[in-house]
Design a protein around this motif. Structure first.
Motif, PDB file in Angstrom:
ATOM      1  N   GLU A   1      -9.944 -19.695  37.945  1.00 22.37           N
ATOM      2  CA  GLU A   1     -10.692 -19.981  36.728  1.00 22.37           C
ATOM      3  C   GLU A   1     -12.168 -19.589  36.865  1.00 22.37           C
ATOM      4  O   GLU A   1     -12.766 -19.051  35.934  1.00 22.37           O
ATOM      5  CB  GLU A   1     -10.580 -21.461  36.386  1.00 22.37           C
ATOM      6  N   GLU A   2     -12.741 -19.823  38.044  1.00 20.79           N
ATOM      7  CA  GLU A   2     -14.169 -19.579  38.228  1.00 20.79           C
ATOM      8  C   GLU A   2     -14.490 -18.119  38.524  1.00 20.79           C
ATOM      9  O   GLU A   2     -15.513 -17.594  38.072  1.00 20.79           O
ATOM     10  CB  GLU A   2     -14.701 -20.462  39.365  1.00 20.79           C
ATOM     11  N   HIS A   3     -13.619 -17.441  39.277  1.00 19.29           N
ATOM     12  CA  HIS A   3     -13.988 -16.120  39.787  1.00 19.29           C
ATOM     13  C   HIS A   3     -13.129 -14.956  39.286  1.00 19.29           C
ATOM     14  O   HIS A   3     -13.554 -13.802  39.397  1.00 19.29           O
ATOM     15  CB  HIS A   3     -13.924 -16.133  41.324  1.00 19.29           C
ATOM     16  N   LEU A   4     -11.938 -15.221  38.756  1.00 13.36           N
ATOM     17  CA  LEU A   4     -11.012 -14.117  38.508  1.00 13.36           C
ATOM     18  C   LEU A   4     -10.531 -13.989  37.063  1.00 13.36           C
ATOM     19  O   LEU A   4     -10.208 -12.886  36.614  1.00 13.36           O
ATOM     20  CB  LEU A   4      -9.781 -14.257  39.431  1.00 13.36           C
ATOM     21  N   GLU A   5     -10.454 -15.103  36.347  1.00 13.68           N
ATOM     22  CA  GLU A   5      -9.805 -15.074  35.031  1.00 13.68           C
ATOM     23  C   GLU A   5     -10.514 -14.139  34.055  1.00 13.68           C
ATOM     24  O   GLU A   5      -9.876 -13.280  33.424  1.00 13.68           O
ATOM     25  CB  GLU A   5      -9.729 -16.490  34.446  1.00 13.68           C
ATOM     26  N   ALA A   6     -11.837 -14.279  33.923  1.00 12.49           N
ATOM     27  CA  ALA A   6     -12.583 -13.441  32.989  1.00 12.49           C
ATOM     28  C   ALA A   6     -12.467 -11.974  33.379  1.00 12.49           C
ATOM     29  O   ALA A   6     -12.300 -11.093  32.514  1.00 12.49           O
ATOM     30  CB  ALA A   6     -14.048 -13.868  32.943  1.00 12.49           C
ATOM     31  N   LYS A   7     -12.536 -11.695  34.663  1.00  9.30           N
ATOM     32  CA  LYS A   7     -12.432 -10.320  35.152  1.00  9.30           C
ATOM     33  C   LYS A   7     -11.057  -9.740  34.839  1.00  9.30           C
ATOM     34  O   LYS A   7     -10.931  -8.571  34.450  1.00  9.30           O
ATOM     35  CB  LYS A   7     -12.687 -10.293  36.661  1.00  9.30           C
ATOM     36  N   PHE A   8     -10.015 -10.574  34.968  1.00  8.28           N
ATOM     37  CA  PHE A   8      -8.670 -10.074  34.697  1.00  8.28           C
ATOM     38  C   PHE A   8      -8.519  -9.683  33.231  1.00  8.28           C
ATOM     39  O   PHE A   8      -8.020  -8.600  32.907  1.00  8.28           O
ATOM     40  CB  PHE A   8      -7.613 -11.122  35.062  1.00  8.28           C
TER      41      PHE A   8
ATOM     42  N   ALA B   1     -10.679  -8.783  31.244  1.00  8.04           N
ATOM     43  CA  ALA B   1     -11.541  -7.642  30.899  1.00  8.04           C
ATOM     44  C   ALA B   1     -11.028  -6.347  31.531  1.00  8.04           C
ATOM     45  O   ALA B   1     -11.627  -5.287  31.336  1.00  8.04           O
ATOM     46  CB  ALA B   1     -12.967  -7.913  31.367  1.00  8.04           C
ATOM     47  N   SER B   2      -9.913  -6.421  32.278  1.00 10.17           N
ATOM     48  CA  SER B   2      -9.379  -5.240  32.964  1.00 10.17           C
ATOM     49  C   SER B   2      -8.767  -4.273  31.969  1.00 10.17           C
ATOM     50  O   SER B   2      -8.439  -4.621  30.827  1.00 10.17           O
ATOM     51  CB  SER B   2      -8.330  -5.658  33.988  1.00 10.17           C
ATOM     52  N   ALA B   3      -8.589  -3.025  32.416  1.00  7.46           N
ATOM     53  CA  ALA B   3      -7.997  -2.001  31.555  1.00  7.46           C
ATOM     54  C   ALA B   3      -6.591  -2.392  31.129  1.00  7.46           C
ATOM     55  O   ALA B   3      -6.201  -2.171  29.976  1.00  7.46           O
ATOM     56  CB  ALA B   3      -7.990  -0.658  32.292  1.00  7.46           C
ATOM     57  N   LEU B   4      -5.817  -2.972  32.053  1.00  6.78           N
ATOM     58  CA  LEU B   4      -4.451  -3.382  31.724  1.00  6.78           C
ATOM     59  C   LEU B   4      -4.452  -4.403  30.595  1.00  6.78           C
ATOM     60  O   LEU B   4      -3.710  -4.271  29.612  1.00  6.78           O
ATOM     61  CB  LEU B   4      -3.766  -3.970  32.958  1.00  6.78           C
ATOM     62  N   ALA B   5      -5.289  -5.437  30.718  1.00  8.89           N
ATOM     63  CA  ALA B   5      -5.332  -6.481  29.697  1.00  8.89           C
ATOM     64  C   ALA B   5      -5.844  -5.932  28.363  1.00  8.89           C
ATOM     65  O   ALA B   5      -5.341  -6.294  27.293  1.00  8.89           O
ATOM     66  CB  ALA B   5      -6.199  -7.645  30.166  1.00  8.89           C
ATOM     67  N   MET B   6      -6.828  -5.048  28.424  1.00  5.72           N
ATOM     68  CA  MET B   6      -7.368  -4.481  27.194  1.00  5.72           C
ATOM     69  C   MET B   6      -6.335  -3.592  26.501  1.00  5.72           C
ATOM     70  O   MET B   6      -6.191  -3.628  25.271  1.00  5.72           O
ATOM     71  CB  MET B   6      -8.635  -3.673  27.505  1.00  5.72           C
TER      72      MET B   6
ATOM     73  N   TRP C   1       1.149  -7.227  35.998  1.00  3.09           N
ATOM     74  CA  TRP C   1       0.387  -8.254  35.284  1.00  3.09           C
ATOM     75  C   TRP C   1       0.154  -9.436  36.226  1.00  3.09           C
ATOM     76  O   TRP C   1       0.757 -10.486  36.112  1.00  3.09           O
ATOM     77  CB  TRP C   1       1.149  -8.680  34.028  1.00  3.09           C
ATOM     78  N   GLU C   2      -0.745  -9.226  37.182  1.00  5.42           N
ATOM     79  CA  GLU C   2      -1.031 -10.266  38.168  1.00  5.42           C
ATOM     80  C   GLU C   2      -2.480 -10.160  38.616  1.00  5.42           C
ATOM     81  O   GLU C   2      -3.065  -9.083  38.628  1.00  5.42           O
ATOM     82  CB  GLU C   2      -0.097 -10.154  39.379  1.00  5.42           C
ATOM     83  N   SER C   3      -3.029 -11.301  38.996  1.00  7.48           N
ATOM     84  CA  SER C   3      -4.370 -11.375  39.572  1.00  7.48           C
ATOM     85  C   SER C   3      -4.212 -11.874  41.002  1.00  7.48           C
ATOM     86  O   SER C   3      -3.759 -13.000  41.218  1.00  7.48           O
ATOM     87  CB  SER C   3      -5.238 -12.336  38.748  1.00  7.48           C
ATOM     88  N   THR C   4      -4.548 -11.032  41.978  1.00  7.49           N
ATOM     89  CA  THR C   4      -4.236 -11.372  43.363  1.00  7.49           C
ATOM     90  C   THR C   4      -5.390 -11.073  44.314  1.00  7.49           C
ATOM     91  O   THR C   4      -6.275 -10.262  44.018  1.00  7.49           O
ATOM     92  CB  THR C   4      -3.007 -10.582  43.872  1.00  7.49           C
ATOM     93  N   TYR C   5      -5.332 -11.720  45.457  1.00  4.05           N
ATOM     94  CA  TYR C   5      -6.168 -11.379  46.609  1.00  4.05           C
ATOM     95  C   TYR C   5      -5.409 -11.797  47.860  1.00  4.05           C
ATOM     96  O   TYR C   5      -4.461 -12.595  47.800  1.00  4.05           O
ATOM     97  CB  TYR C   5      -7.545 -12.047  46.544  1.00  4.05           C
ATOM     98  N   PHE C   6      -5.796 -11.222  48.986  1.00  5.76           N
ATOM     99  CA  PHE C   6      -5.048 -11.416  50.230  1.00  5.76           C
ATOM    100  C   PHE C   6      -6.004 -11.855  51.330  1.00  5.76           C
ATOM    101  O   PHE C   6      -7.026 -11.211  51.565  1.00  5.76           O
ATOM    102  CB  PHE C   6      -4.362 -10.103  50.624  1.00  5.76           C
ATOM    103  N   ILE C   7      -5.651 -12.970  51.963  1.00  3.90           N
ATOM    104  CA  ILE C   7      -6.455 -13.468  53.083  1.00  3.90           C
ATOM    105  C   ILE C   7      -5.641 -13.342  54.367  1.00  3.90           C
ATOM    106  O   ILE C   7      -4.523 -13.846  54.451  1.00  3.90           O
ATOM    107  CB  ILE C   7      -6.896 -14.922  52.864  1.00  3.90           C
TER     108      ILE C   7
ATOM    109  N   TYR D   1      -0.215 -15.286  37.740  1.00  2.00           N
ATOM    110  CA  TYR D   1       0.383 -14.453  36.702  1.00  2.00           C
ATOM    111  C   TYR D   1      -0.026 -15.053  35.364  1.00  2.00           C
ATOM    112  O   TYR D   1       0.582 -16.018  34.900  1.00  2.00           O
ATOM    113  CB  TYR D   1       1.900 -14.403  36.876  1.00  2.00           C
ATOM    114  N   PRO D   2      -1.084 -14.504  34.755  1.00  4.01           N
ATOM    115  CA  PRO D   2      -1.611 -15.114  33.530  1.00  4.01           C
ATOM    116  C   PRO D   2      -0.616 -15.026  32.377  1.00  4.01           C
ATOM    117  O   PRO D   2       0.285 -14.190  32.364  1.00  4.01           O
ATOM    118  CB  PRO D   2      -2.864 -14.269  33.235  1.00  4.01           C
TER     119      PRO D   2
END
Length: 317
Positions: free
Chosen positions: A63-70, A72-77, A97-103, A170-171
């Motif tokens: 919610e804080e770091h990824l949702e707005a960016k997702f 605004a992505s080309a896929l979402a637009m 259609w996923e927002s991910t990161y890997f640690i 997966y929004p």
């Protein structure tokens, strides 16, 4: 008793019991690995409050770091434009259609690449991963024994193991019929442990090459387990990695926290010699470095697994 389309649930508490109870649990685990390639586990030793803390972190971080960016992505637009009728074009079928990161956790960590993750949260993630690794090692021992191998065989083959976690959201999707949350694939590595959403489904596994089985939301603090390509190679096909995918949905966002217990980059993988092994073992590649397999997998992840095995056999051994 597991029904024809009911995913097996293995109570790992039985491994702590007497001879007959332990043997029964090992047999159930063997059948699940052999006949399904994916299953639920309960009484798995990962603390429920720790699992809840990890979920809270993933929701908050998204919610804080990824949702707005997702969004605004080309896929979402592009998908939004299709929803409004501004375009007849479908989004690319080569994105998900996923927002991910890997640690990465072991043998080294990359958590410093995420300065927004606070020290207390890092401690929580470390504690969670330590318990997940213990669970993976326990499953690896059981698989080894069930394959007629020394109990340490899988762990010794993987050593030092690579452990990392894919954090995914997966929004909610306005046009779920136009895009996949994640396209069908098998996992490259060894044992995958999934902390699943409690409410929203979407994960599906291909059962016996014929039916897509919905995994559904988590019940009762269970964890979901599936087998990767390296367990299939090591077992010479006795246990098989299974195609799976995530359907996009419009009923809310779906959380997925997948921890991978994989061979290390320099680990050498090959079919293990077993007394009951049939001629089919010759179809599998090996010995090869897992890092080399992974390099080839990156470009073939969404392709045919058997074709990948044959190509790796020709290229690497």
């Amino acid at each position: 008793m597991t029904g024809p389309m009911e995913i097996p649930v293995i109570d790992l508490g039985g491994l702590n019991g007497g001879g007959e109870e332990r043997s029964r649990t090992l047999a159930e685990l063997h059948d699940a690995c052999k006949d399904w390639g994916f299953f639920w586990v309960e009484n798995h030793g990962v603390d429920a409050p720790l699992m809840d803390e990890v979920k809270r972190f993933v929701y908050g971080h998204y919610e804080e770091h990824l949702e707005a960016k997702f969004y605004a992505s080309a896929l979402a637009m592009d998908l939004e434009a299709a929803t409004r009728g501004d375009t007849d074009e479908k989004p690319s079928d080569e994105v998900d259609w996923e927002s991910t990161y890997f640690i990465q956790h072991h043998p080294k960590t990359n958590v410093a690449d995420f300065p927004e993750i606070t020290p207390p949260t890092r401690e929580t993630l470390d504690a969670y991963v330590a318990q997940m690794v213990s669970l993976a090692e326990r499953l690896a021992e059981c698989m080894s024994l069930n394959l007629g191998l020394p109990g340490a065989h899988v762990a010794a083959t993987f050593a030092p193991p690579f452990v990392g976690t894919k954090f995914a959201m997966y929004p909610s999707c306005p046009r779920p019929e136009l895009v996949w949350g994640l396209r069908a694939h098998t996992d490259a590595g060894g044992i995958i442990l999934l902390l699943q959403d409690d409410v929203v489904g979407g994960l599906e596994f291909l059962r016996a090459g014929a039916h897509w089985v919905p995994v559904g939301p988590t019940k009762g603090g269970r964890l979901f387990v599936n087998i990767g390509d390296q367990i299939e190679v090591l077992s010479a096909g006795a246990y098989r990695s299974v195609l799976h995918r995530v359907a996009a949905g419009d009923q809310g966002r779906r959380l997925s926290v997948a921890t991978f217990y994989n061979p290390g980059t320099d680990a050498v993988v090959a079919p293990a010699p077993r007394r009951d092994q049939d001629a089919g073992a010759a179809a599998y590649p090996g010995p090869y470095r897992f890092g080399d397999y992974l390099d080839y997998y990156q470009g073939t992840k969404f392709g045919d697994k058997d074709a990948r095995f044959q190509a790796v056999k020709k290229l690497l051994g």
